[in-house]
Design a protein around this motif. Sequence first.
Motif, PDB file in Angstrom:
ATOM      1  N   SER A  23       0.831  -1.203   0.000  1.00  0.00           N
ATOM      2  CA  SER A  23       0.000   0.000   0.000  1.00  0.00           C
ATOM      3  C   SER A  23       0.863   1.249   0.000  1.00  0.00           C
ATOM      4  O   SER A  23       0.609   2.209  -0.728  1.00  0.00           O
ATOM      5  CB  SER A  23      -0.896   0.035   1.236  1.00  0.00           C
ATOM      6  OG  SER A  23      -1.828  -1.005   1.200  1.00  0.00           O
ATOM      7  N   ILE A  25       3.945   1.516  -1.013  1.00  0.00           N
ATOM      8  CA  ILE A  25       4.630   1.638  -2.296  1.00  0.00           C
ATOM      9  C   ILE A  25       3.728   2.290  -3.327  1.00  0.00           C
ATOM     10  O   ILE A  25       4.157   3.181  -4.084  1.00  0.00           O
ATOM     11  CB  ILE A  25       5.127   0.247  -2.778  1.00  0.00           C
ATOM     12  CG1 ILE A  25       6.349  -0.180  -1.961  1.00  0.00           C
ATOM     13  CG2 ILE A  25       5.472   0.287  -4.252  1.00  0.00           C
ATOM     14  CD1 ILE A  25       6.845  -1.575  -2.267  1.00  0.00           C
ATOM     15  N   VAL A  26       2.491   1.853  -3.384  1.00  0.00           N
ATOM     16  CA  VAL A  26       1.539   2.453  -4.327  1.00  0.00           C
ATOM     17  C   VAL A  26       1.366   3.941  -4.028  1.00  0.00           C
ATOM     18  O   VAL A  26       1.330   4.762  -4.944  1.00  0.00           O
ATOM     19  CB  VAL A  26       0.177   1.736  -4.283  1.00  0.00           C
ATOM     20  CG1 VAL A  26      -0.854   2.502  -5.082  1.00  0.00           C
ATOM     21  CG2 VAL A  26       0.317   0.321  -4.816  1.00  0.00           C
ATOM     22  N   ASP A  27       1.321   4.290  -2.732  1.00  0.00           N
ATOM     23  CA  ASP A  27       1.197   5.695  -2.361  1.00  0.00           C
ATOM     24  C   ASP A  27       2.378   6.513  -2.872  1.00  0.00           C
ATOM     25  O   ASP A  27       2.204   7.599  -3.445  1.00  0.00           O
ATOM     26  CB  ASP A  27       1.130   5.851  -0.839  1.00  0.00           C
ATOM     27  CG  ASP A  27      -0.236   5.486  -0.299  1.00  0.00           C
ATOM     28  OD1 ASP A  27      -0.375   5.361   0.930  1.00  0.00           O
ATOM     29  OD2 ASP A  27      -1.168   5.328  -1.112  1.00  0.00           O
ATOM     30  N   ALA A  29       4.471   5.784  -5.302  1.00  0.00           N
ATOM     31  CA  ALA A  29       4.460   5.821  -6.767  1.00  0.00           C
ATOM     32  C   ALA A  29       3.440   6.842  -7.258  1.00  0.00           C
ATOM     33  O   ALA A  29       3.713   7.634  -8.167  1.00  0.00           O
ATOM     34  CB  ALA A  29       4.140   4.439  -7.333  1.00  0.00           C
TER      35      ALA A  29
ATOM     36  N   MET B  41       0.015   1.288   9.508  1.00  0.00           N
ATOM     37  CA  MET B  41       0.446   1.980   8.275  1.00  0.00           C
ATOM     38  C   MET B  41       1.190   3.251   8.596  1.00  0.00           C
ATOM     39  O   MET B  41       2.227   3.537   7.995  1.00  0.00           O
ATOM     40  CB  MET B  41      -0.769   2.322   7.401  1.00  0.00           C
ATOM     41  CG  MET B  41      -1.234   1.191   6.535  1.00  0.00           C
ATOM     42  SD  MET B  41      -0.700   1.395   4.836  1.00  0.00           S
ATOM     43  CE  MET B  41      -1.989   2.461   4.242  1.00  0.00           C
ATOM     44  N   TRP B  53      14.166   5.601   3.174  1.00  0.00           N
ATOM     45  CA  TRP B  53      13.657   4.667   2.165  1.00  0.00           C
ATOM     46  C   TRP B  53      12.774   5.375   1.154  1.00  0.00           C
ATOM     47  O   TRP B  53      12.873   5.162  -0.044  1.00  0.00           O
ATOM     48  CB  TRP B  53      12.887   3.557   2.880  1.00  0.00           C
ATOM     49  CG  TRP B  53      12.210   2.541   2.006  1.00  0.00           C
ATOM     50  CD1 TRP B  53      12.712   1.334   1.627  1.00  0.00           C
ATOM     51  CD2 TRP B  53      10.902   2.621   1.453  1.00  0.00           C
ATOM     52  NE1 TRP B  53      11.809   0.650   0.859  1.00  0.00           N
ATOM     53  CE2 TRP B  53      10.667   1.432   0.747  1.00  0.00           C
ATOM     54  CE3 TRP B  53       9.892   3.575   1.482  1.00  0.00           C
ATOM     55  CZ2 TRP B  53       9.465   1.161   0.065  1.00  0.00           C
ATOM     56  CZ3 TRP B  53       8.699   3.310   0.807  1.00  0.00           C
ATOM     57  CH2 TRP B  53       8.516   2.112   0.110  1.00  0.00           C
ATOM     58  N   CYS B  61      12.028   6.978  -8.955  1.00  0.00           N
ATOM     59  CA  CYS B  61      10.919   7.438  -9.799  1.00  0.00           C
ATOM     60  C   CYS B  61      11.342   8.615 -10.658  1.00  0.00           C
ATOM     61  O   CYS B  61      11.071   8.670 -11.856  1.00  0.00           O
ATOM     62  CB  CYS B  61       9.725   7.852  -8.933  1.00  0.00           C
ATOM     63  SG  CYS B  61       8.949   6.480  -8.108  1.00  0.00           S
ATOM     64  N   VAL B  75       1.295   5.437 -13.421  1.00  0.00           N
ATOM     65  CA  VAL B  75       1.454   4.999 -12.028  1.00  0.00           C
ATOM     66  C   VAL B  75       1.889   3.540 -12.005  1.00  0.00           C
ATOM     67  O   VAL B  75       2.741   3.129 -11.217  1.00  0.00           O
ATOM     68  CB  VAL B  75       0.138   5.164 -11.247  1.00  0.00           C
ATOM     69  CG1 VAL B  75       0.318   4.723  -9.807  1.00  0.00           C
ATOM     70  CG2 VAL B  75      -0.311   6.609 -11.284  1.00  0.00           C
ATOM     71  N   LEU B  78       5.560   3.070 -12.416  1.00  0.00           N
ATOM     72  CA  LEU B  78       6.315   3.408 -11.220  1.00  0.00           C
ATOM     73  C   LEU B  78       6.164   2.325 -10.156  1.00  0.00           C
ATOM     74  O   LEU B  78       7.123   1.960  -9.479  1.00  0.00           O
ATOM     75  CB  LEU B  78       5.879   4.766 -10.678  1.00  0.00           C
ATOM     76  CG  LEU B  78       6.187   5.947 -11.602  1.00  0.00           C
ATOM     77  CD1 LEU B  78       5.692   7.249 -10.991  1.00  0.00           C
ATOM     78  CD2 LEU B  78       7.675   6.052 -11.871  1.00  0.00           C
ATOM     79  N   VAL B  79       4.939   1.805 -10.025  1.00  0.00           N
ATOM     80  CA  VAL B  79       4.725   0.749  -9.020  1.00  0.00           C
ATOM     81  C   VAL B  79       5.594  -0.462  -9.358  1.00  0.00           C
ATOM     82  O   VAL B  79       6.294  -1.001  -8.508  1.00  0.00           O
ATOM     83  CB  VAL B  79       3.237   0.343  -8.959  1.00  0.00           C
ATOM     84  CG1 VAL B  79       3.065  -0.922  -8.128  1.00  0.00           C
ATOM     85  CG2 VAL B  79       2.418   1.464  -8.361  1.00  0.00           C
ATOM     86  N   ILE B  82       9.232   0.301  -8.501  1.00  0.00           N
ATOM     87  CA  ILE B  82       9.691   0.387  -7.121  1.00  0.00           C
ATOM     88  C   ILE B  82       9.503  -0.894  -6.331  1.00  0.00           C
ATOM     89  O   ILE B  82      10.224  -1.149  -5.381  1.00  0.00           O
ATOM     90  CB  ILE B  82       8.929   1.477  -6.345  1.00  0.00           C
ATOM     91  CG1 ILE B  82       8.787   2.757  -7.122  1.00  0.00           C
ATOM     92  CG2 ILE B  82       9.649   1.792  -5.076  1.00  0.00           C
ATOM     93  CD1 ILE B  82       8.062   3.779  -6.296  1.00  0.00           C
TER      94      ILE B  82
END
Lengths: 179, 111
Positions: A23, A25-27, A29, B41, B53, B61, B75, B78-79, B82
């Motif tokens: 989650s 990582i998606v944020d 990106a 989170m 990190w 990116c 997107v 990029l996902v 990474i």
Amino acid sequence: MSGPNEDNNTQLSSHIFGDLLDSIIVDVASECHRIAKLGLDRNLEEEEEEMRLSAQARARVADPSNSSETNTKYVVDIFGQTHPSVATEIFECMNCGRSIAAGRFAPHLEKCMGKGRKARLKVTRSSTAAQNRYSRGSPVSTYSPYSNSTSTNRLSNGTPSVAGEEYSNGTYEEPWNKT
Amino acid sequence: MKHSVNRPPTPDAAEDQGKEPTLQEIINVKLIESGEKERLMELLRERLIDCGWKDEMKALCRAHVKKKGRNNVTVDDLVHLITPKGRASVPDSVKAELLQRIRMFLMSAAL
């Protein structure tokens, strides 16, 4: 806590951790994508801009048709300023006290201080009253051709100047001449 | 005749036939309902920022965007860029801390 449960727990925890990380990582990106699309990354913009400008400048230098343009009066320097070809700042001559334009200063000093007959006579004139008597006879007749030639030289340049005025009459007019 | 007559049976019918929610799903629901998922989170986000990190990922990116041109990047690109690096470069201490918290939650959830 029995063995299998522990393993289960560990496995589950790793899985949950993996989910959280995905989650995030998606944020990240998504954030980078947004910054890129909106052009918010100034460094990226600046580099693209600089590369474009340097390519433009190189093209301009290489272009032969441009060389004539750069020699006219309206040359632009790196700050974008233009300067007139004759410097226009006005100074006071330390010798005679007149207001002289900076661009005409050197020729003025030549006349005023040094090389010309007039200048030498001017010095002798101002030093003593007795010497004045001798020098006054000659000025009118011999000066006219001299001043005419210089005045035509001056005027042919087409540049207006303060110093030019003194020769326009053909006589060397000075305040202390009128006695 | 209307097409709707031939539509497949509603999902409720299928669920009654023994499709139990998995353990994972149960835990996920518990995590979310208790608010623990949110807290975890935030903790992970904070730790990842602190250790640099996030900056590393952003740099990756940016480099990719510069290479491809800003209008050619999605997107998804990029996902996919990474994810492998991101998963591999989480510091061990951060991972350990989070795993510990999760395990504690699992135990307290009394499963």
